[in-house]
Motif scaffolding. Structure first.
Motif, PDB file in Angstrom:
ATOM      1  N   ALA A 103       0.833  -1.202   0.000  1.00  0.00           N
ATOM      2  CA  ALA A 103       0.000   0.000   0.000  1.00  0.00           C
ATOM      3  C   ALA A 103       0.866   1.251   0.000  1.00  0.00           C
ATOM      4  O   ALA A 103       0.670   2.167  -0.806  1.00  0.00           O
ATOM      5  CB  ALA A 103      -0.926  -0.008   1.213  1.00  0.00           C
ATOM      6  N   ALA A 104       1.847   1.302   0.897  1.00  0.00           N
ATOM      7  CA  ALA A 104       2.711   2.476   1.001  1.00  0.00           C
ATOM      8  C   ALA A 104       3.567   2.653  -0.245  1.00  0.00           C
ATOM      9  O   ALA A 104       3.785   3.779  -0.721  1.00  0.00           O
ATOM     10  CB  ALA A 104       3.598   2.363   2.236  1.00  0.00           C
ATOM     11  N   THR A 105       4.035   1.545  -0.804  1.00  0.00           N
ATOM     12  CA  THR A 105       4.899   1.598  -1.981  1.00  0.00           C
ATOM     13  C   THR A 105       4.157   2.121  -3.206  1.00  0.00           C
ATOM     14  O   THR A 105       4.726   2.864  -4.022  1.00  0.00           O
ATOM     15  CB  THR A 105       5.470   0.197  -2.282  1.00  0.00           C
ATOM     16  N   ASN A 106       2.883   1.764  -3.334  1.00  0.00           N
ATOM     17  CA  ASN A 106       2.122   2.111  -4.538  1.00  0.00           C
ATOM     18  C   ASN A 106       1.230   3.335  -4.391  1.00  0.00           C
ATOM     19  O   ASN A 106       0.641   3.795  -5.368  1.00  0.00           O
ATOM     20  CB  ASN A 106       1.262   0.913  -4.958  1.00  0.00           C
ATOM     21  N   SER A 107       1.148   3.882  -3.193  1.00  0.00           N
ATOM     22  CA  SER A 107       0.258   5.015  -2.969  1.00  0.00           C
ATOM     23  C   SER A 107       0.705   6.254  -3.745  1.00  0.00           C
ATOM     24  O   SER A 107       1.865   6.666  -3.675  1.00  0.00           O
ATOM     25  CB  SER A 107       0.196   5.352  -1.470  1.00  0.00           C
ATOM     26  N   LYS A 108      -0.237   6.851  -4.452  1.00  0.00           N
ATOM     27  CA  LYS A 108       0.044   8.094  -5.188  1.00  0.00           C
ATOM     28  C   LYS A 108      -0.158   9.314  -4.292  1.00  0.00           C
ATOM     29  O   LYS A 108       0.506  10.334  -4.449  1.00  0.00           O
ATOM     30  CB  LYS A 108      -0.892   8.206  -6.406  1.00  0.00           C
ATOM     31  N   GLN A 110       0.343   9.241  -1.098  1.00  0.00           N
ATOM     32  CA  GLN A 110       1.207   9.043   0.075  1.00  0.00           C
ATOM     33  C   GLN A 110       0.414   9.064   1.381  1.00  0.00           C
ATOM     34  O   GLN A 110       0.919   9.449   2.429  1.00  0.00           O
ATOM     35  CB  GLN A 110       2.340  10.074   0.120  1.00  0.00           C
ATOM     36  N   THR A 111      -0.829   8.610   1.269  1.00  0.00           N
ATOM     37  CA  THR A 111      -1.693   8.492   2.438  1.00  0.00           C
ATOM     38  C   THR A 111      -2.489   7.196   2.319  1.00  0.00           C
ATOM     39  O   THR A 111      -3.185   6.985   1.331  1.00  0.00           O
ATOM     40  CB  THR A 111      -2.678   9.677   2.545  1.00  0.00           C
ATOM     41  N   ILE A 112      -2.350   6.333   3.312  1.00  0.00           N
ATOM     42  CA  ILE A 112      -3.062   5.055   3.291  1.00  0.00           C
ATOM     43  C   ILE A 112      -3.821   4.885   4.607  1.00  0.00           C
ATOM     44  O   ILE A 112      -3.498   5.508   5.621  1.00  0.00           O
ATOM     45  CB  ILE A 112      -2.108   3.854   3.082  1.00  0.00           C
ATOM     46  N   GLY A 113      -4.841   4.048   4.571  1.00  0.00           N
ATOM     47  CA  GLY A 113      -5.630   3.759   5.767  1.00  0.00           C
ATOM     48  C   GLY A 113      -5.425   2.329   6.215  1.00  0.00           C
ATOM     49  O   GLY A 113      -5.253   1.427   5.391  1.00  0.00           O
ATOM     50  N   ILE A 114      -5.418   2.110   7.525  1.00  0.00           N
ATOM     51  CA  ILE A 114      -5.323   0.765   8.096  1.00  0.00           C
ATOM     52  C   ILE A 114      -6.529   0.567   9.010  1.00  0.00           C
ATOM     53  O   ILE A 114      -6.725   1.323   9.963  1.00  0.00           O
ATOM     54  CB  ILE A 114      -4.051   0.566   8.953  1.00  0.00           C
ATOM     55  N   LEU A 115      -7.346  -0.437   8.709  1.00  0.00           N
ATOM     56  CA  LEU A 115      -8.461  -0.807   9.571  1.00  0.00           C
ATOM     57  C   LEU A 115      -8.066  -2.105  10.266  1.00  0.00           C
ATOM     58  O   LEU A 115      -7.855  -3.126   9.604  1.00  0.00           O
ATOM     59  CB  LEU A 115      -9.735  -0.993   8.735  1.00  0.00           C
ATOM     60  N   PHE A 133       8.089   3.263   6.776  1.00  0.00           N
ATOM     61  CA  PHE A 133       7.393   4.041   5.737  1.00  0.00           C
ATOM     62  C   PHE A 133       7.022   5.431   6.271  1.00  0.00           C
ATOM     63  O   PHE A 133       5.871   5.849   6.212  1.00  0.00           O
ATOM     64  CB  PHE A 133       6.145   3.278   5.275  1.00  0.00           C
ATOM     65  N   GLN A 134       8.026   6.137   6.746  1.00  0.00           N
ATOM     66  CA  GLN A 134       7.771   7.435   7.369  1.00  0.00           C
ATOM     67  C   GLN A 134       7.413   8.521   6.358  1.00  0.00           C
ATOM     68  O   GLN A 134       6.930   9.588   6.739  1.00  0.00           O
ATOM     69  CB  GLN A 134       8.978   7.846   8.211  1.00  0.00           C
ATOM     70  N   ASP A 135       7.638   8.255   5.065  1.00  0.00           N
ATOM     71  CA  ASP A 135       7.230   9.214   4.037  1.00  0.00           C
ATOM     72  C   ASP A 135       5.738   9.107   3.709  1.00  0.00           C
ATOM     73  O   ASP A 135       5.208   9.924   2.962  1.00  0.00           O
ATOM     74  CB  ASP A 135       8.045   9.009   2.750  1.00  0.00           C
ATOM     75  N   THR A 136       5.100   8.070   4.246  1.00  0.00           N
ATOM     76  CA  THR A 136       3.673   7.846   3.995  1.00  0.00           C
ATOM     77  C   THR A 136       2.864   8.178   5.240  1.00  0.00           C
ATOM     78  O   THR A 136       3.222   7.772   6.346  1.00  0.00           O
ATOM     79  CB  THR A 136       3.424   6.371   3.609  1.00  0.00           C
ATOM     80  N   THR A 137       1.792   8.918   5.069  1.00  0.00           N
ATOM     81  CA  THR A 137       0.868   9.169   6.177  1.00  0.00           C
ATOM     82  C   THR A 137      -0.036   7.949   6.333  1.00  0.00           C
ATOM     83  O   THR A 137      -0.691   7.525   5.376  1.00  0.00           O
ATOM     84  CB  THR A 137       0.006  10.419   5.907  1.00  0.00           C
ATOM     85  N   ILE A 138      -0.020   7.372   7.525  1.00  0.00           N
ATOM     86  CA  ILE A 138      -0.814   6.165   7.782  1.00  0.00           C
ATOM     87  C   ILE A 138      -1.938   6.516   8.749  1.00  0.00           C
ATOM     88  O   ILE A 138      -1.695   6.901   9.894  1.00  0.00           O
ATOM     89  CB  ILE A 138       0.063   5.036   8.357  1.00  0.00           C
ATOM     90  N   ILE A 139      -3.167   6.409   8.260  1.00  0.00           N
ATOM     91  CA  ILE A 139      -4.349   6.698   9.087  1.00  0.00           C
ATOM     92  C   ILE A 139      -4.796   5.386   9.732  1.00  0.00           C
ATOM     93  O   ILE A 139      -5.245   4.471   9.048  1.00  0.00           O
ATOM     94  CB  ILE A 139      -5.507   7.274   8.242  1.00  0.00           C
ATOM     95  N   GLU A 140      -4.633   5.282  11.035  1.00  0.00           N
ATOM     96  CA  GLU A 140      -4.994   4.061  11.753  1.00  0.00           C
ATOM     97  C   GLU A 140      -6.409   4.169  12.319  1.00  0.00           C
ATOM     98  O   GLU A 140      -6.784   5.202  12.870  1.00  0.00           O
ATOM     99  CB  GLU A 140      -4.017   3.812  12.899  1.00  0.00           C
ATOM    100  N   ILE A 176      -6.934   9.056   1.416  1.00  0.00           N
ATOM    101  CA  ILE A 176      -6.236   7.779   1.229  1.00  0.00           C
ATOM    102  C   ILE A 176      -6.534   7.254  -0.178  1.00  0.00           C
ATOM    103  O   ILE A 176      -7.590   7.529  -0.752  1.00  0.00           O
ATOM    104  CB  ILE A 176      -6.647   6.727   2.273  1.00  0.00           C
ATOM    105  N   ASP A 177      -5.584   6.490  -0.724  1.00  0.00           N
ATOM    106  CA  ASP A 177      -5.874   5.789  -1.981  1.00  0.00           C
ATOM    107  C   ASP A 177      -5.716   4.273  -1.834  1.00  0.00           C
ATOM    108  O   ASP A 177      -5.963   3.523  -2.775  1.00  0.00           O
ATOM    109  CB  ASP A 177      -5.033   6.332  -3.151  1.00  0.00           C
ATOM    110  N   TYR A 178      -5.305   3.822  -0.637  1.00  0.00           N
ATOM    111  CA  TYR A 178      -5.277   2.391  -0.320  1.00  0.00           C
ATOM    112  C   TYR A 178      -5.865   2.198   1.074  1.00  0.00           C
ATOM    113  O   TYR A 178      -5.571   2.973   1.990  1.00  0.00           O
ATOM    114  CB  TYR A 178      -3.848   1.832  -0.330  1.00  0.00           C
ATOM    115  N   LEU A 179      -6.688   1.164   1.216  1.00  0.00           N
ATOM    116  CA  LEU A 179      -7.183   0.753   2.524  1.00  0.00           C
ATOM    117  C   LEU A 179      -6.662  -0.653   2.798  1.00  0.00           C
ATOM    118  O   LEU A 179      -6.949  -1.591   2.054  1.00  0.00           O
ATOM    119  CB  LEU A 179      -8.714   0.747   2.558  1.00  0.00           C
ATOM    120  N   VAL A 180      -5.888  -0.787   3.865  1.00  0.00           N
ATOM    121  CA  VAL A 180      -5.333  -2.084   4.260  1.00  0.00           C
ATOM    122  C   VAL A 180      -6.238  -2.694   5.317  1.00  0.00           C
ATOM    123  O   VAL A 180      -6.532  -2.063   6.335  1.00  0.00           O
ATOM    124  CB  VAL A 180      -3.907  -1.921   4.825  1.00  0.00           C
TER     125      VAL A 180
END
Length: 258
Positions: A103-108, A110-115, A133-140, A176-180
């Protein structure tokens, strides 16, 4: 080692069948034994010590059933207990973690969500992974109530939709553009989640990756069986009805005290 011994799989309930399905699809000739520890679900709200104790209990039962490899099909059990299991038992273990890397590698954006569950998000292993993956904002987001609803047959309930909307709406607003999906129960919610998310947000779970890792480990160290397809065995320590429905009534579910 006897190649025809079964693969053991355990989870805090029925959710790990989403992992079992991927393994069974990729390795249809392998015997499998699945433990649904629904009596103790969800693991995500328990202490680390409780999670380790439950994981050891499940492991010891699978070893008594002569399993050659054990898949910990629970994110919470993996992130809190798998190192302890590997230290204490002489059998290969495969765990499951939230698929943050793809998710972090492919995010355009640079913001992904984790449920995920609280037990997964608060674990040291999860923290260690996110630090890469500190360059990516991770919404937990803790998915409070989701596992209980799934275990109680409420996948399609109005309560489930309301909970999902409350959890996903802030993630959508954060771009976000990916939801994990960080819990093996959650793939059963993908249709409901897709109905809420915009089309540009991709959903990732770990099931296929776990199945491939299982195949790789078998090829490298244990060897795949060449036997004909064997009927899988499912055990639960609560009412088998919901697990039976999840499996489409195709397989027999046995109630067992553990």
């Amino acid at each position: 080692m006897n190649n025809n011994k079964p693969i053991g799989i355990f989870d805090s309930g029925i959710g790990g069948t989403s992992i079992w399905k991927e393994i069974h699809q990729l390795l249809p000739n392998e015997k499998t034994i699945y433990l649904a520890d629904s009596k103790n679900a969800p693991y995500g709200q328990k202490s680390k010590e409780e999670i380790i104790a439950l994981s050891k209990k499940n492991t010891e039962l699978l070893l008594k059933l002569d399993c050659k490899l054990i898949v910990v099909a629970c994110n919470t059990a993996t992130t809190n207990a798998i190192s302890e299991l590997r230290e204490n038992y002489n059998v290969p273990f495969i765990g499951i973690e939230p698929a943050i890397k793809p998710a972090a590698t492919n995010s355009k954006t640079q913001t992904i969500g984790i449920l995920a569950t609280q037990g997964t998000l608060s674990s040291a292993l999860f923290y260690k992974t996110t630090q890469k993956f500190q360059d990516t904002t991770i919404i937990e987001q803790v998915g409070n109530g989701l596992v209980q609803l799934i275990e109680n047959g409420g996948i399609h309930s109005a309560e489930m939709e309301a909970l999902l909307r409350s959890y996903l709406t802030p993630m959508i607003a954060a771009n976000i553009d990916y939801l994990v999906l960080g819990c093996s129960h959650y793939p059963y919610l993908i249709p409901q989640i897709k109905a809420i998310l915009p089309e540009n947000i991709q959903i990732i779970d770990s099931g296929e990756a776990v199945a491939k890792q299982t195949r790789n480990l078998l090829n490298e160290s244990i060897g795949c069986t060449s036997a004909t397809c064997s009927e899988p065995v499912f055990y639960t320590n609560t009412d088998p009805k919901v697990l039976q429905e999840i499996l489409g009534n195709k397989y027999t579910v046995f109630k067992k005290d553990f």
